[in-house]
Design a protein around this motif. Structure first.
Motif, PDB file in Angstrom:
ATOM      1  N   ILE A  30     -24.804  19.992 -12.336  1.00  0.00           N
ATOM      2  CA  ILE A  30     -23.882  20.007 -11.196  1.00  0.00           C
ATOM      3  C   ILE A  30     -23.899  21.378 -10.534  1.00  0.00           C
ATOM      4  N   LEU A  31     -23.868  22.428 -11.332  1.00  0.00           N
ATOM      5  CA  LEU A  31     -23.884  23.781 -10.762  1.00  0.00           C
ATOM      6  C   LEU A  31     -25.141  24.030  -9.945  1.00  0.00           C
ATOM      7  N   GLN A  32     -26.278  23.559 -10.420  1.00  0.00           N
ATOM      8  CA  GLN A  32     -27.521  23.711  -9.673  1.00  0.00           C
ATOM      9  C   GLN A  32     -27.480  22.886  -8.391  1.00  0.00           C
ATOM     10  N   GLU A  33     -26.916  21.698  -8.469  1.00  0.00           N
ATOM     11  CA  GLU A  33     -26.878  20.792  -7.321  1.00  0.00           C
ATOM     12  C   GLU A  33     -25.984  21.307  -6.193  1.00  0.00           C
ATOM     13  N   ILE A  34     -24.840  21.880  -6.537  1.00  0.00           N
ATOM     14  CA  ILE A  34     -23.893  22.263  -5.488  1.00  0.00           C
ATOM     15  C   ILE A  34     -24.171  23.639  -4.893  1.00  0.00           C
ATOM     16  N   GLY A  35     -25.004  24.432  -5.535  1.00  0.00           N
ATOM     17  CA  GLY A  35     -25.427  25.708  -4.970  1.00  0.00           C
ATOM     18  C   GLY A  35     -24.287  26.659  -4.652  1.00  0.00           C
ATOM     19  N   THR A  36     -24.282  27.178  -3.440  1.00  0.00           N
ATOM     20  CA  THR A  36     -23.332  28.201  -3.017  1.00  0.00           C
ATOM     21  C   THR A  36     -21.894  27.697  -3.003  1.00  0.00           C
ATOM     22  N   ILE A  37     -21.704  26.400  -2.895  1.00  0.00           N
ATOM     23  CA  ILE A  37     -20.347  25.834  -2.875  1.00  0.00           C
ATOM     24  C   ILE A  37     -19.570  26.249  -4.122  1.00  0.00           C
ATOM     25  N   ALA A  38     -20.264  26.499  -5.223  1.00  0.00           N
ATOM     26  CA  ALA A  38     -19.600  26.910  -6.462  1.00  0.00           C
ATOM     27  C   ALA A  38     -18.808  28.205  -6.279  1.00  0.00           C
ATOM     28  N   ALA A  39     -19.159  29.004  -5.283  1.00  0.00           N
ATOM     29  CA  ALA A  39     -18.427  30.247  -5.024  1.00  0.00           C
ATOM     30  C   ALA A  39     -17.000  29.964  -4.564  1.00  0.00           C
ATOM     31  N   GLY A  40     -16.687  28.719  -4.239  1.00  0.00           N
ATOM     32  CA  GLY A  40     -15.351  28.347  -3.811  1.00  0.00           C
ATOM     33  C   GLY A  40     -14.364  28.101  -4.943  1.00  0.00           C
ATOM     34  N   LEU A  41     -14.805  28.265  -6.182  1.00  0.00           N
ATOM     35  CA  LEU A  41     -13.886  28.107  -7.314  1.00  0.00           C
ATOM     36  C   LEU A  41     -12.779  29.154  -7.234  1.00  0.00           C
ATOM     37  N   ASN A  42     -11.591  28.808  -7.718  1.00  0.00           N
ATOM     38  CA  ASN A  42     -10.503  29.790  -7.745  1.00  0.00           C
ATOM     39  C   ASN A  42     -10.508  30.560  -9.065  1.00  0.00           C
ATOM     40  N   GLU A  43      -9.620  31.552  -9.176  1.00  0.00           N
ATOM     41  CA  GLU A  43      -9.594  32.420 -10.358  1.00  0.00           C
ATOM     42  C   GLU A  43      -9.428  31.624 -11.647  1.00  0.00           C
ATOM     43  N   LYS A  44      -8.510  30.666 -11.641  1.00  0.00           N
ATOM     44  CA  LYS A  44      -8.228  29.871 -12.839  1.00  0.00           C
ATOM     45  C   LYS A  44      -9.465  29.073 -13.256  1.00  0.00           C
ATOM     46  N   GLU A  45     -10.166  28.498 -12.286  1.00  0.00           N
ATOM     47  CA  GLU A  45     -11.359  27.702 -12.580  1.00  0.00           C
ATOM     48  C   GLU A  45     -12.481  28.586 -13.121  1.00  0.00           C
ATOM     49  N   TRP A  46     -12.644  29.774 -12.547  1.00  0.00           N
ATOM     50  CA  TRP A  46     -13.671  30.694 -13.055  1.00  0.00           C
ATOM     51  C   TRP A  46     -13.366  31.084 -14.504  1.00  0.00           C
ATOM     52  N   ARG A  47     -12.104  31.429 -14.783  1.00  0.00           N
ATOM     53  CA  ARG A  47     -11.729  31.847 -16.136  1.00  0.00           C
ATOM     54  C   ARG A  47     -11.952  30.735 -17.157  1.00  0.00           C
ATOM     55  N   ALA A  48     -11.836  29.478 -16.720  1.00  0.00           N
ATOM     56  CA  ALA A  48     -11.961  28.342 -17.634  1.00  0.00           C
ATOM     57  C   ALA A  48     -13.418  27.954 -17.908  1.00  0.00           C
ATOM     58  N   LEU A  49     -14.355  28.494 -17.149  1.00  0.00           N
ATOM     59  CA  LEU A  49     -15.762  28.106 -17.320  1.00  0.00           C
ATOM     60  C   LEU A  49     -16.366  28.681 -18.596  1.00  0.00           C
ATOM     61  N   ASP A  50     -17.156  27.879 -19.241  1.00  0.00           N
ATOM     62  CA  ASP A  50     -17.897  28.299 -20.426  1.00  0.00           C
ATOM     63  C   ASP A  50     -18.892  29.392 -20.017  1.00  0.00           C
ATOM     64  N   PRO A  51     -18.872  30.550 -20.680  1.00  0.00           N
ATOM     65  CA  PRO A  51     -19.807  31.630 -20.338  1.00  0.00           C
ATOM     66  C   PRO A  51     -21.275  31.203 -20.344  1.00  0.00           C
ATOM     67  N   LYS A  52     -21.616  30.221 -21.174  1.00  0.00           N
ATOM     68  CA  LYS A  52     -23.013  29.772 -21.253  1.00  0.00           C
ATOM     69  C   LYS A  52     -23.490  29.117 -19.952  1.00  0.00           C
ATOM     70  N   LEU A  53     -22.561  28.723 -19.088  1.00  0.00           N
ATOM     71  CA  LEU A  53     -22.937  28.101 -17.816  1.00  0.00           C
ATOM     72  C   LEU A  53     -23.286  29.126 -16.731  1.00  0.00           C
ATOM     73  N   MET A  54     -22.964  30.388 -16.946  1.00  0.00           N
ATOM     74  CA  MET A  54     -23.091  31.383 -15.886  1.00  0.00           C
ATOM     75  C   MET A  54     -24.517  31.534 -15.357  1.00  0.00           C
ATOM     76  N   ALA A  55     -25.495  31.384 -16.193  1.00  0.00           N
ATOM     77  CA  ALA A  55     -26.882  31.534 -15.759  1.00  0.00           C
ATOM     78  C   ALA A  55     -27.334  30.372 -14.871  1.00  0.00           C
TER      79      ALA A  55
END
Length: 157
Positions: A30-55
């Motif tokens: 999903i992260l690869q598919e949505i591209g730049t749109i992922a930059a629209g996540l808010n602070e809470k959503e970023w904090r909740a993401l698994d660090p392994k997904l960052m790459a």
């Protein structure tokens, strides 16, 4: 690179949520598919993401994260960006990071350099008589060719 406002990215993100669900449940595909749109996540959503997904975020998405949100990333998340994504962190984003976050970002950047050195070392010690793949080209040259091709493909997407 076209600059997209935070509010526009957040609007697109809401549309993506209607298709893929809650961002905390998103995976690599999903992260690869949505591209730049992922930059629209808010602070809470970023904090909740698994660090392994960052790459798996596209480099343009990393560069598009507003600095006031980017500074909410944990040191573990920053360390897991990977060298290509870490290289796209902007000066403004970097200015808002504390020392621990900056150290993690340096680790992400150096991870790529370290891997290239390890591959080069292994190539020279394990196969000293092996024939090169590209008419006498050294391993660093082959890696640079490969990395250039990958960069061009990312620019085209």
């Amino acid at each position: 690179m076209i600059v997209i406002s935070s509010s526009t990215l957040q609007g697109f993100k809401k549309k993506v949520e209607s298709v893929f669900g809650n961002p905390t449940k998103w995976n690599q595909a999903i992260l690869q598919e949505i591209g730049t749109i992922a930059a629209g996540l808010n602070e809470k959503e970023w904090r909740a993401l698994d660090p392994k997904l960052m790459a798996y975020f596209q480099p343009a998405a990393i560069a598009s994260i507003p600095s006031e949100i980017f500074n909410e990333l944990s040191p573990d998340q920053l360390a897991n960006l990977g060298p290509e994504n870490a290289a796209r962190v902007t000066d403004l984003q970097r200015e808002h990071l504390d020392e621990e976050q900056l150290q993690s970002l340096r680790l992400a950047l150096e991870g790529g350099r370290r891997r290239i050195r390890e591959v080069t070392l292994n190539e020279s010690t394990n196969n000293p008589t092996s024939a090169p793949l590209l008419n006498g080209a050294s391993l660093p040259y082959r890696l640079n060719l490969w990395m250039s091709a990958v960069s061009v493909l990312h620019l085209l997407n």
